[in-house]
Design a protein around this motif. Structure first.
Motif, PDB file in Angstrom:
ATOM      1  N   PHE A   1       4.145   8.619  -1.789  1.00 57.20           N
ATOM      2  CA  PHE A   1       3.218   7.985  -2.930  1.00 57.20           C
ATOM      3  C   PHE A   1       3.434   8.904  -4.430  1.00 57.20           C
ATOM      4  N   GLY A   2       3.407   9.356  -4.879  1.00 59.35           N
ATOM      5  CA  GLY A   2       3.377   9.875  -5.893  1.00 59.35           C
ATOM      6  C   GLY A   2       4.267  10.580  -6.691  1.00 59.35           C
ATOM      7  N   ASN A   3       5.233   8.628  -6.770  1.00 55.01           N
ATOM      8  CA  ASN A   3       6.510   8.972  -7.058  1.00 55.01           C
ATOM      9  C   ASN A   3       7.535   9.574  -6.421  1.00 55.01           C
ATOM     10  N   GLY A   4       7.001   9.788  -5.084  1.00 56.16           N
ATOM     11  CA  GLY A   4       8.478  10.465  -3.943  1.00 56.16           C
ATOM     12  C   GLY A   4       7.795  11.829  -3.730  1.00 56.16           C
ATOM     13  N   ARG A   5       6.389  11.979  -3.656  1.00 56.93           N
ATOM     14  CA  ARG A   5       6.102  13.699  -3.568  1.00 56.93           C
ATOM     15  C   ARG A   5       4.962  13.919  -2.240  1.00 56.93           C
ATOM     16  N   ASP A   6       4.308  12.969  -2.249  1.00 54.20           N
ATOM     17  CA  ASP A   6       3.331  13.416  -1.622  1.00 54.20           C
ATOM     18  C   ASP A   6       3.328  12.279  -0.755  1.00 54.20           C
ATOM     19  N   ARG A   7       2.694  12.317   0.537  1.00 52.54           N
ATOM     20  CA  ARG A   7       2.071  11.257   2.053  1.00 52.54           C
ATOM     21  C   ARG A   7       0.997  10.806   2.546  1.00 52.54           C
ATOM     22  N   THR A   8       0.109  11.408   1.118  1.00 53.99           N
ATOM     23  CA  THR A   8      -1.093  10.586   0.947  1.00 53.99           C
ATOM     24  C   THR A   8      -1.923   9.791   0.551  1.00 53.99           C
ATOM     25  N   GLN A   9      -2.724   9.407  -0.607  1.00 52.32           N
ATOM     26  CA  GLN A   9      -2.929   9.164  -1.781  1.00 52.32           C
ATOM     27  C   GLN A   9      -4.562   8.860  -1.012  1.00 52.32           C
ATOM     28  N   LEU A  10      -5.473   9.050  -2.640  1.00 53.14           N
ATOM     29  CA  LEU A  10      -7.164   8.358  -2.585  1.00 53.14           C
ATOM     30  C   LEU A  10      -6.752   7.452  -3.901  1.00 53.14           C
ATOM     31  N   THR A  11      -7.745   6.236  -3.392  1.00 49.71           N
ATOM     32  CA  THR A  11      -7.551   5.446  -4.554  1.00 49.71           C
ATOM     33  C   THR A  11      -8.611   4.761  -5.122  1.00 49.71           C
ATOM     34  N   ALA A  12      -9.534   5.428  -6.366  1.00 47.08           N
ATOM     35  CA  ALA A  12     -10.242   4.324  -6.907  1.00 47.08           C
ATOM     36  C   ALA A  12     -10.519   3.619  -7.279  1.00 47.08           C
ATOM     37  N   MET A  13     -11.203   1.768  -7.208  1.00 48.41           N
ATOM     38  CA  MET A  13     -10.893   1.244  -7.931  1.00 48.41           C
ATOM     39  C   MET A  13     -12.089   0.421  -8.090  1.00 48.41           C
ATOM     40  N   VAL A  14     -12.438  -0.256  -9.341  1.00 50.26           N
ATOM     41  CA  VAL A  14     -13.080  -1.008  -9.360  1.00 50.26           C
ATOM     42  C   VAL A  14     -13.141  -2.552  -9.657  1.00 50.26           C
ATOM     43  N   GLU A  15     -13.149  -3.315  -9.734  1.00 56.03           N
ATOM     44  CA  GLU A  15     -12.286  -5.012  -9.980  1.00 56.03           C
ATOM     45  C   GLU A  15     -13.694  -5.931 -10.383  1.00 56.03           C
ATOM     46  N   ALA A  16     -13.400  -6.251 -11.647  1.00 57.30           N
ATOM     47  CA  ALA A  16     -14.437  -7.218 -12.437  1.00 57.30           C
ATOM     48  C   ALA A  16     -13.916  -8.594 -11.980  1.00 57.30           C
ATOM     49  N   LEU A  17     -14.771  -9.866 -11.320  1.00 58.97           N
ATOM     50  CA  LEU A  17     -14.029 -11.356 -11.022  1.00 58.97           C
ATOM     51  C   LEU A  17     -14.994 -12.189 -12.154  1.00 58.97           C
ATOM     52  N   TYR A  18     -14.084 -12.705 -13.075  1.00 56.92           N
ATOM     53  CA  TYR A  18     -15.525 -14.020 -13.704  1.00 56.92           C
ATOM     54  C   TYR A  18     -14.856 -14.929 -13.389  1.00 56.92           C
ATOM     55  N   TYR A  19     -15.162 -15.887 -13.196  1.00 59.30           N
ATOM     56  CA  TYR A  19     -15.353 -16.905 -13.011  1.00 59.30           C
ATOM     57  C   TYR A  19     -16.069 -17.845 -13.816  1.00 59.30           C
ATOM     58  N   PHE A  20     -15.249 -19.519 -14.126  1.00 56.52           N
ATOM     59  CA  PHE A  20     -15.747 -20.200 -15.440  1.00 56.52           C
ATOM     60  C   PHE A  20     -14.587 -20.962 -15.779  1.00 56.52           C
TER      61      PHE A  20
END
Length: 450
Positions: A431-450
């Motif tokens: 993680f972190g381009n070869g610097r880290d062993r842990t990572q916290l990730t936040a994400m908001v996804e939108a799915l639009y069906y049409f």
């Protein structure tokens, strides 16, 4: 490229405006609304052909990337599903399908009910445009399209879009014996618990994918036969067997075929299912002059068997609670000869193995709102299975929590919070381009069906 992206976004917004102006919320599903608004429902009503679209976008941040890394693409890797930070057009899909009237939906499930007595045919066609299309391409097929012939580092820096055609296959049903369905062409093998893309009925509660998902083949090219061999009080049992070119490959240069197949059981009420799926075949490159990586990163003068196995299932406990789980195992053979070369580690490749387990529990708060929690472990001691997303040698672990909120028939939101940690040698920091062993990730996804 920026001007092209602005034009593409403008076209999407115009399409969504048409959908919102003409859609009948009470009578029609969100899927296919644009096509029906423009051309009516004659094609679907008279010929059984559906045309629909899905727009999949997300905003993501993690706690390990620098400002410069976030400006470039793929800074979430080895997390996949949405690999860029910031706003990402993950994929814009066009689906054109003519489903079979059969006892088995190829790659998916045997169906209850009487056996149809008529011969039937159909097809499936999918176009995928966006950032995620980079990982959905098939060697010797859509990878050779002009817009896909991009320098990888430049495409990452500029966050360029790609175009993939992960499904282009004909289907046929013959009412002989228990009934047999056939599929021929390029198609996703539907191996593993999670299967792309994020259509409404897919068993993908999160935008980010498991490491097991990354280790499994995305597309195959060949022929698949499916049959429901039992339909009774003990449930439904279906068998599948196919002959294909290889992993994500239409033009396999080793002249060997691979076998893929599945055993699929469903309870009589369809509230429980268990699948065993596999793919086995030689996957080495025969020549230094034609290395077909990433489908294969091994070069050898003789066959080097690669295999992947997935045991996965799902159960609906009641109207609120459900759970899914998967066990996965894979192995790439290597005879250790000096002429057997891993393009990353060099001559003398003597094989690699990997395995993983993941489980997800879902609580349906109400019809339009669900919460899910997923835990996973994936062991890749040789750093082989997750290439090209990472080559770190060790064990990946992750815990993901999120909700799905269906705002209306068109729009669904999926926010999630994910924590990953890694155990391996001191020099292994994915993680972190070869610097880290842990990572916290936040994400908001939108799915639009049409």
């Amino acid at each position: 490229m920026i001007n092209v992206k602005v034009k593409a976004l403008g076209a999407v917004l115009a399409a969504l405006a048409i959908v919102n102006c003409h859609a009948d919320e009470a009578e029609e599903p969100g899927e296919g609304t644009l096509f029906r608004s423009l051309f009516g429902d004659t094609l679907e009503r008279d010929h059984g052909i559906t045309v629909s679209n899905l727009l999949d976008v997300a905003y993501t941040r993690n706690n390990r990337s620098t400002r410069a890394e976030r400006k470039d693409g793929l800074s979430n890797l080895p997390i996949t599903g949405m690999s860029d930070e910031g706003l990402e057009l993950g994929s814009l899909h066009l689906f054109i399908d003519k489903p079979l009237a059969a006892t088995f939906v190829p790659r998916i499930t045997p169906l209850p009910g009487p056996r149809p007595d008529a011969v039937a045919w159909g097809f499936t066609l999918e176009f995928n445009y966006g950032r995620n299309a980079q990982f959905a391409r098939t060697y010797g097929w859509d990878q050779s399209l002009h817009m896909n012939q991009q320098d990888n580092l430049r495409a990452q820096r500029d966050k360029d879009y790609f175009l993939a055609v992960p499904n282009a296959a004909l289907t046929l049903y013959l009412p002989y014996g228990p009934g047999v369905s056939f599929m021929a062409g390029v198609f996703g093998p539907a191996m593993g618990y999670e299967i792309p893309p994020n259509i409404r009925l897919a068993r993908n509660p999160f935008a980010s994918k498991t490491y097991a998902f990354v280790s499994e083949p995305g597309t195959v090219a060949g022929v698949l036969a499916s049959s429901r061999v039992y339909n009774g009080d003990a449930g439904l049992l279906g068998l599948e067997l196919g002959v294909v070119q290889g992993w994500n490959n239409l033009r396999d240069n080793n002249n060997d075929k691979s076998l893929t197949g599945a055993v699929r059981w469903r309870s009589a009420d369809m509230n429980t299912w268990v699948d065993y799926e596999f793919m086995v075949g030689n996957e080495q490159d025969d020549s230094l002059g034609d290395v077909q990586a990433p489908p294969s990163r091994v070069i050898a003068a003789s066959g080097q068997l690669k295999q992947q196995h997935s045991l996965n299932g799902w159960h609906q406990f009641n109207a609120r609670w459900s759970m899914g789980a998967e066990l996965v195992y894979g192995h790439q053979a290597g005879d250790g000869k000096a002429s057997t070369v891993d393009v990353l580690t060099g001559p003398g490749f003597d094989g690699a193995s990997w395995w993983g387990a993941n489980a997800v529990v879902t609580y349906q708060l109400r019809k339009d709102l669900a919460w899910s929690l997923r835990g996973e472990h994936f062991s890749d001691p040789e750093g082989f299975a997750l290439f090209p997303t990472t080559t770190a040698r060790g064990a990946f672990n992750a815990l993901t929590s999120g909700v799905r909120y269906d705002m209306n028939k068109h729009l669904s939101l999926r926010p999630e919070l994910r924590y990953d940690w890694f155990k391996g040698g001191d020099d292994q920091r994915p993680f972190g381009n070869g610097r880290d062993r842990t990572q916290l990730t936040a994400m908001v996804e939108a799915l639009y069906y049409f």
